[in-house]
Design an enzyme around this catalytic site. Structure first.
Site, PDB file in Angstrom:
ATOM      1  N   ARG A  41      78.568 -15.602  41.664  1.00 55.38           N
ATOM      2  CA  ARG A  41      77.825 -14.520  42.174  1.00 55.38           C
ATOM      3  C   ARG A  41      76.500 -15.117  42.942  1.00 55.38           C
ATOM      4  NH1 ARG A  41      79.820  -9.721  42.224  1.00 55.38           N
ATOM      5  NH2 ARG A  41      80.634  -9.109  40.084  1.00 55.38           N
TER       6      ARG A  41
ATOM      7  N   ARG B 155      82.477  -2.713  40.430  1.00 54.96           N
ATOM      8  CA  ARG B 155      81.422  -3.559  39.792  1.00 54.96           C
ATOM      9  C   ARG B 155      80.584  -4.070  40.893  1.00 54.96           C
ATOM     10  NH1 ARG B 155      84.675  -5.368  35.661  1.00 54.96           N
ATOM     11  NH2 ARG B 155      85.642  -7.226  36.988  1.00 54.96           N
TER      12      ARG B 155
ATOM     13  N   ASP C  48      80.817  -2.634  30.690  1.00 55.72           N
ATOM     14  CA  ASP C  48      81.877  -2.148  29.721  1.00 55.72           C
ATOM     15  C   ASP C  48      81.258  -1.306  28.701  1.00 55.72           C
ATOM     16  OD1 ASP C  48      81.540  -5.129  29.243  1.00 55.72           O
ATOM     17  OD2 ASP C  48      81.668  -4.149  27.272  1.00 55.72           O
TER      18      ASP C  48
ATOM     19  N   ARG D 114      66.656 -12.262  35.722  1.00 54.53           N
ATOM     20  CA  ARG D 114      68.012 -12.307  35.515  1.00 54.53           C
ATOM     21  C   ARG D 114      68.863 -10.988  35.789  1.00 54.53           C
ATOM     22  NH1 ARG D 114      73.037 -12.564  32.701  1.00 54.53           N
ATOM     23  NH2 ARG D 114      73.264 -10.918  30.969  1.00 54.53           N
TER      24      ARG D 114
ATOM     25  N   ARG E  70      77.151 -29.485  37.300  1.00 55.17           N
ATOM     26  CA  ARG E  70      78.064 -28.711  36.506  1.00 55.17           C
ATOM     27  C   ARG E  70      78.496 -27.421  36.847  1.00 55.17           C
ATOM     28  NH1 ARG E  70      77.579 -30.191  30.657  1.00 55.17           N
ATOM     29  NH2 ARG E  70      76.488 -32.117  30.657  1.00 55.17           N
TER      30      ARG E  70
ATOM     31  N   SER F 288      75.294  -8.517  33.567  1.00 57.87           N
ATOM     32  CA  SER F 288      76.129  -7.444  32.943  1.00 57.87           C
ATOM     33  C   SER F 288      75.940  -7.135  31.628  1.00 57.87           C
ATOM     34  CB  SER F 288      77.542  -7.495  33.200  1.00 57.87           C
ATOM     35  OG  SER F 288      78.169  -8.465  32.649  1.00 57.87           O
TER      36      SER F 288
ATOM     37  N   GLY G 282      74.564 -14.907  35.731  1.00 54.52           N
ATOM     38  CA  GLY G 282      75.355 -15.788  34.964  1.00 54.52           C
ATOM     39  C   GLY G 282      76.303 -16.584  35.615  1.00 54.52           C
TER      40      GLY G 282
HETATM   41  N1  HPA Z   1      78.810  -8.119  24.752  1.00 55.59           N
HETATM   42  C1  HPA Z   1      78.148  -9.159  25.253  1.00 55.59           C
HETATM   43  N2  HPA Z   1      77.843  -9.345  26.519  1.00 55.59           N
HETATM   44  C2  HPA Z   1      78.375  -8.660  27.448  1.00 55.59           C
HETATM   45  C3  HPA Z   1      79.390  -7.725  27.130  1.00 55.59           C
HETATM   46  C4  HPA Z   1      79.334  -7.318  25.754  1.00 55.59           C
HETATM   47  O1  HPA Z   1      80.123  -6.402  25.372  1.00 55.59           O
HETATM   48  N3  HPA Z   1      79.519  -7.083  28.320  1.00 55.59           N
HETATM   49  C5  HPA Z   1      79.091  -7.619  29.309  1.00 55.59           C
HETATM   50  N4  HPA Z   1      78.369  -8.712  28.794  1.00 55.59           N
END
Ligand code: HPA
Length: 234
Positions: A25, A219, A206, A88, A44, A91, A21
């Site tokens: 990265r 990470r 997370d 893809r 962009r 995270s 994303g």
């Molecule tokens: N929600 C949506 N997208 C995410 C999250 C999440 O908690 N963590 C990392 N990408």
């Protein structure tokens, strides 16, 4: 040639592309993992590079966040640049107790709150899924690397990062959803519609039940595992 407002028209892009994303990265991956890397895009701020890994041509492009952004880039990559394999690497937030932060998730299916699929005017609910071919190769690659903290199953592609409906996480958990991210459904649907292969490989950044979050250094390590899995697929 179709106009490509979001990717430099002259870009040379490999048949296989990694899609983080975060554009930075993409830059990091090109610098640390690719040989002979050439930047093909900065429109962009979506940084894109093509290079080689073990003699095989590969590209990487930062897609930005969310379904519409992934919808745009995956459409142009497949339909204009002839990309065949889209992986893809992102995270997600985990929502199952047996999943820990830094674990890795492969999304077999992408359930979604997004309306992206409505454009296909189907008389029912379409199930966006990963390519079996890529999924099987990614599992073998993870096994070869000795990666044990891997989960493979259904993920949720959510349109709202800051959702006003916090209770929905529990209902998705009860349906066996492993984690939540925001791009997979667009990627899987465009790959299905336009005849390409797609897979989402995610690192848990997370945990929505335990509220744990990862540190930047930690990470980095789990991110490296994820890239190595993806590079083993090509
Ligand atoms: N929600 C949506 N997208 C995410 C999250 C999440 O908690 N963590 C990392 N990408």
């Amino acid at each position: 040639m179709t106009n490509t407002p979001h990717i430099n028209q002259m870009a040379e892009i490999a048949e296989t592309i990694l899609l983080p994303g975060d554009p930075l990265r993409a830059k990091f991956i090109a610098e640390k993992f690719f040989e002979n890397s050439v930047q093909f895009n900065k429109v962009r701020g979506a940084l894109g590079y093509t290079g080689t890994v073990n003699g095989k041509k590969i590209s990487v492009l930062g897609t930005g966040m969310g379904v519409p952004s992934m919808g745009i880039y995956s459409y142009e990559l497949i339909n204009v640049f002839g990309v065949k394999n889209l992986i893809r690497i992102g995270s997600c937030g985990a929502i199952q107790e047996n999943i820990k932060i830094y674990d890795i998730i492969f999304g077999i299916g992408s359930s979604t709150t997004s309306n992206f699929g409505s454009q296909f005017c189907l008389p029912g609910v379409f199930s966006p899924t990963a390519s079996w071919e890529l999924l099987e190769k990614a599992k073998k690659s993870a096994d070869n690397l000795g990666i044990k903290n891997l989960h493979i199953g259904n993920i949720l592609c959510d349109d709202a990062f800051y959702s006003d409906d916090e209770s929905s996480v529990e209902r998705w958990r009860k349906m066996g959803i492993l984690g939540i991210e925001m791009e997979s459904a667009a990627l899987y649907m465009n790959a299905a519609r336009y005849n390409a292969n797609a897979l989402c490989i995610l690192t848990v950044s997370d945990h929505l039940l335990t509220k744990e979050i990862t540190t930047a250094e930690e990470r980095e390590t789990s991110f490296t595992n994820m890239i190595n899995i993806a590079l083993g697929v090509i």
